[in-house]
Structure formats: C-alpha cells, structure tokens
Design an enzyme around this catalytic site. Structure first.
Site, PDB file in Angstrom:
ATOM      1  N   CYS A 134       0.700  29.512 -32.933  1.00 39.63           N
ATOM      2  CA  CYS A 134       1.679  30.588 -32.738  1.00 39.63           C
ATOM      3  C   CYS A 134       1.451  31.307 -31.415  1.00 39.63           C
ATOM      4  CB  CYS A 134       1.583  31.570 -33.899  1.00 39.63           C
ATOM      5  SG  CYS A 134       2.651  33.000 -33.700  1.00 39.63           S
ATOM      6  N   CYS A 137       1.985  35.120 -31.613  1.00 40.71           N
ATOM      7  CA  CYS A 137       0.874  35.862 -32.230  1.00 40.71           C
ATOM      8  C   CYS A 137      -0.340  35.913 -31.308  1.00 40.71           C
ATOM      9  CB  CYS A 137       0.422  35.194 -33.535  1.00 40.71           C
ATOM     10  SG  CYS A 137       1.723  34.487 -34.534  1.00 40.71           S
ATOM     11  N   ASP A 138      -0.662  34.809 -30.641  1.00 42.31           N
ATOM     12  CA  ASP A 138      -1.965  34.706 -29.975  1.00 42.31           C
ATOM     13  C   ASP A 138      -1.908  34.618 -28.451  1.00 42.31           C
ATOM     14  OD1 ASP A 138      -3.114  34.675 -32.498  1.00 42.31           O
ATOM     15  OD2 ASP A 138      -2.958  32.502 -32.673  1.00 42.31           O
TER      16      ASP A 138
END
Ligand code: NAP
Length: 311
Positions: A134, A137-138
C-alpha cells in the site's frame, strides 16, 4: 419476517456501496457487512483519475467517504464484522459473522480481491519492515529513500508514480519487457525522471535483519542473479508489491459456481443460486474498475428488488 433483511451486502468496496445506495433508495431493508474499512482496493489508492467526474485528483479514500455518506442518507444499516459462514440455500439466507447471525431474503456478494504476494523468501517476515502492499499507507516512510515497485499492471505503475512524491528514486521491476498498464500511465512513468525500469526481472528473495537491507533479483531470460543492497547511508529501501489480486471467495467454495476463484454471474449479476448475486472484482469479468463495480452494484440491487417483489 420482521428481523429479516431484504438484502445483505457482503463487502463495502465500490460494488457493495453502489448496491447499498440503490437498495436503500429502493426502500429495501438493507444491511452492509464490511470486515475492516469501507472502500476495498480503492480505499488504499492514492488517486482515482478515471472514475467519471473525478477530475480534482480525488483519492480513493475521499471517493469512498462520499459513497458511504450516500448509503447513510438512504438508511442502509452497516456493521463492521467478519463473515465466517453463509447458508445461501432456500428463501431465507443466513450470514454468520464474528459477532452474530443475520438473515435476509437475498445476498449480494461484493467481497472483491486482496493483493497477491510475490511468494519469495523474506517477503512475509519483512512485511511492514520495508515490504508493503500500500503506497498510500506507507509511501511517506520512504521519503528521500530508494523504492522498488514490483509488477507491471495499472496498480504498479499508478502507485510508482505516487511514490515519486516521496522517494528519491523509484525502480519498477517487471517480469516482461512490456508493461500491462494503461498506455496513459506508461507514458507518464517513462517520462518521469525519478522512475527507472528493470525488465524481464523477478524478485527471488528479500533480506534484512528487522528491516529490508537487500534483495535478490533474477533476470528470467539469462538466469543471472543480482543482489541489490541498500545504500550505505540509507540502510534500507522500500519494496512495494503490486503483482495482481486474489479473489476473496473461499466462503462460497462448493456452493457458488466459480472460475479460477472468481464467481460466475449472468449479466444481471445472478449467480447459480436463487437470490444470490455477485458484483465487482469478485466476479468473472473483463474489466475490473471502480466504474464497472459501481455499475454491477446498481444492476444487482435492482435485480434483488425484482426478485423480492416477484416481478
Ligand atoms: P494486474 O492487472 O493483474 O497486473 C499484475 C501485474 O503483476 C502484471 O504486470 C503481471 O505481469 C505481474 N505479476 C503477476 N504475478 C507476478 C509474479 N508472481 N511475479 C511478478 N510479477 C507478477 O493487477 P493490478 O495492476 O493489481 O490490477 C488489478 C485490476 O484492477 C486490473 O483489472 C486493473 O486494470 C485494475 N486497476 C485499474 C486501475 C485504474 O484504472 N486506474 C488502477 C488499478 C487497478 P504480466 O503483465 O506479465 O502478467
């Protein structure tokens, strides 16, 4: 029949949410069951630029938020629980979750798909420690670092472009010498000065002690193996894996007709079982997009309405 829903929708991605909007608007007693957070795959998509009307760099999360707000407006009930078993035979269907049991006259399956793993040594151990599925997200964890993106489809190229906002350099590792992604995305990636390509290559191992420090990449034409080491000053790099999706259909094995794990429907989203429909990425189909999932959801809800009212 007081506590029996007209329809239970399993899964809160664009297909499930669209079905919920149409079912709620048709005044059907509707329950949407989602295991984690609404949105499915698009919830972790940085930008949805091809959904009609999305012209202002809208993120998957914000598009989802607006869809969820629409379901609320039409009185759809929602629970965040994991479905553990289903009984789909007969006129009343039962859906059992981690928290309880729900009954409905019909079920719409919108369980989508989850990211496929590379399946190489070190991948699982280093997930969350440099290996990620992701970018939204990261991505920020890799600000000014190097990042490798594995895969050549729409997701890989789209997320590689997103990662250029953070990373110093993004290298796309693809197993062929031609990308699968849409031409428009390919053009952007090829023109980007932060993006490089490693063609005909696969990742065979990810290494590191608590964090990704190295990776072995094999050229599938020559068999030559190359160990990529983290830059000494960085100590680590990111490995973002986007090698396709796996259908989330285990629950329905043995009852619903499938092909390679994807549910077979007719063009009205009917499965082989009376009162059971499937929409979105879980379905056998040619084009898996937000717009096609949303269209499936609308069709299924209207078909459920006809099924319940006997028309
Ligand atoms: P995908 O289209 O199935 O592409 C997967 C990519 O990973 C392919 O390039 C494939 O290589 C490669 N791959 C598969 N298994 C591999 C392995 N074991 N090792 C290395 N590489 C491997 O998956 P996706 O990109 O996640 O997209 C899924 C669906 O969502 C598609 O229908 C896509 O069009 C859609 N989508 C659309 C958008 C958009 O329209 N904006 C954005 C994201 C996703 P090969 O090319 O050699 O098969």
């Amino acid at each position: 029949m007081e506590n029996i829903y007209d329809v239970i929708i399993i899964g809160g991605g664009p297909g499930g949410l669209s079905a919920a909007i149409y079912a709620g608007r048709a005044r059907m007693k509707t329950l949407l069951i989602e295991k984690a957070f609404a949105g499915g795959q698009i919830a972790i998509t940085a930008e949805v630029e091809n959904y009609p009307g999305s012209i202002e760099h809208e993120s998957g999360a914000s598009l989802t938020e607006r869809m969820v707000a629409q379901t609320v407006r039409f009185g759809v009930e929602k629970v965040y629980e994991t479905v553990e078993a289903v009984e789909l035979e007969g006129p009343v269907k039962t859906v059992k979750t981690s928290e309880g049991s729900y009954q409905a006259k019909s079920v719409i399956i919108a369980t989508g798909a989850y990211p496929r793993l590379i399946g190489c040594p070190g991948e699982k151990e280093l997930t969350g420690k440099g290996v990620s599925y992701c970018a939204t997200c990261d991505g920020a964890f890799f600000t000014d670092l190097e990042v490798y993106v594995v895969g050549g489809g729409d997701t890989a190229v789209e997320e590689a472009l997103f990662l250029t906002r953070f990373a110093r350099k993004v290298t796309i590792i693809h197993r062929r010498d031609e990308l699968r992604a849409a031409k428009y995305l390919q053009e952007q990636a090829r023109a980007h000065d932060k993006i490089e390509f490693m063609w005909n290559s696969v990742v065979t191992e990810v290494k590191g002690d608590g964090v990704v420090e190295a990776m072995v990449v094999e050229n599938i034409n020559t068999g030559e193996r190359q160990e990529i080491l983290a830059d000494e000053d960085d100590g680590t790099f990111g490995v973002f894996v986007f090698v396709g999706l796996v259908p989330n259909s285990k629950l329905f094995e043995g009852t619903i007709n499938m092909q390679d794990g994807y549910i077979i429907t007719d063009e009205d989203m009917r499965t082989n079982m009376d009162g059971v429909y499937a929409v979105g990425d879980i379905r056998v189909k040619t084009l898996r997009q937000v717009v096609t999932a949303a269209a499936d959801g609308a069709i299924a809800a209207i078909m459920v309405d006809k099924y319940i009212s006997g028309h």
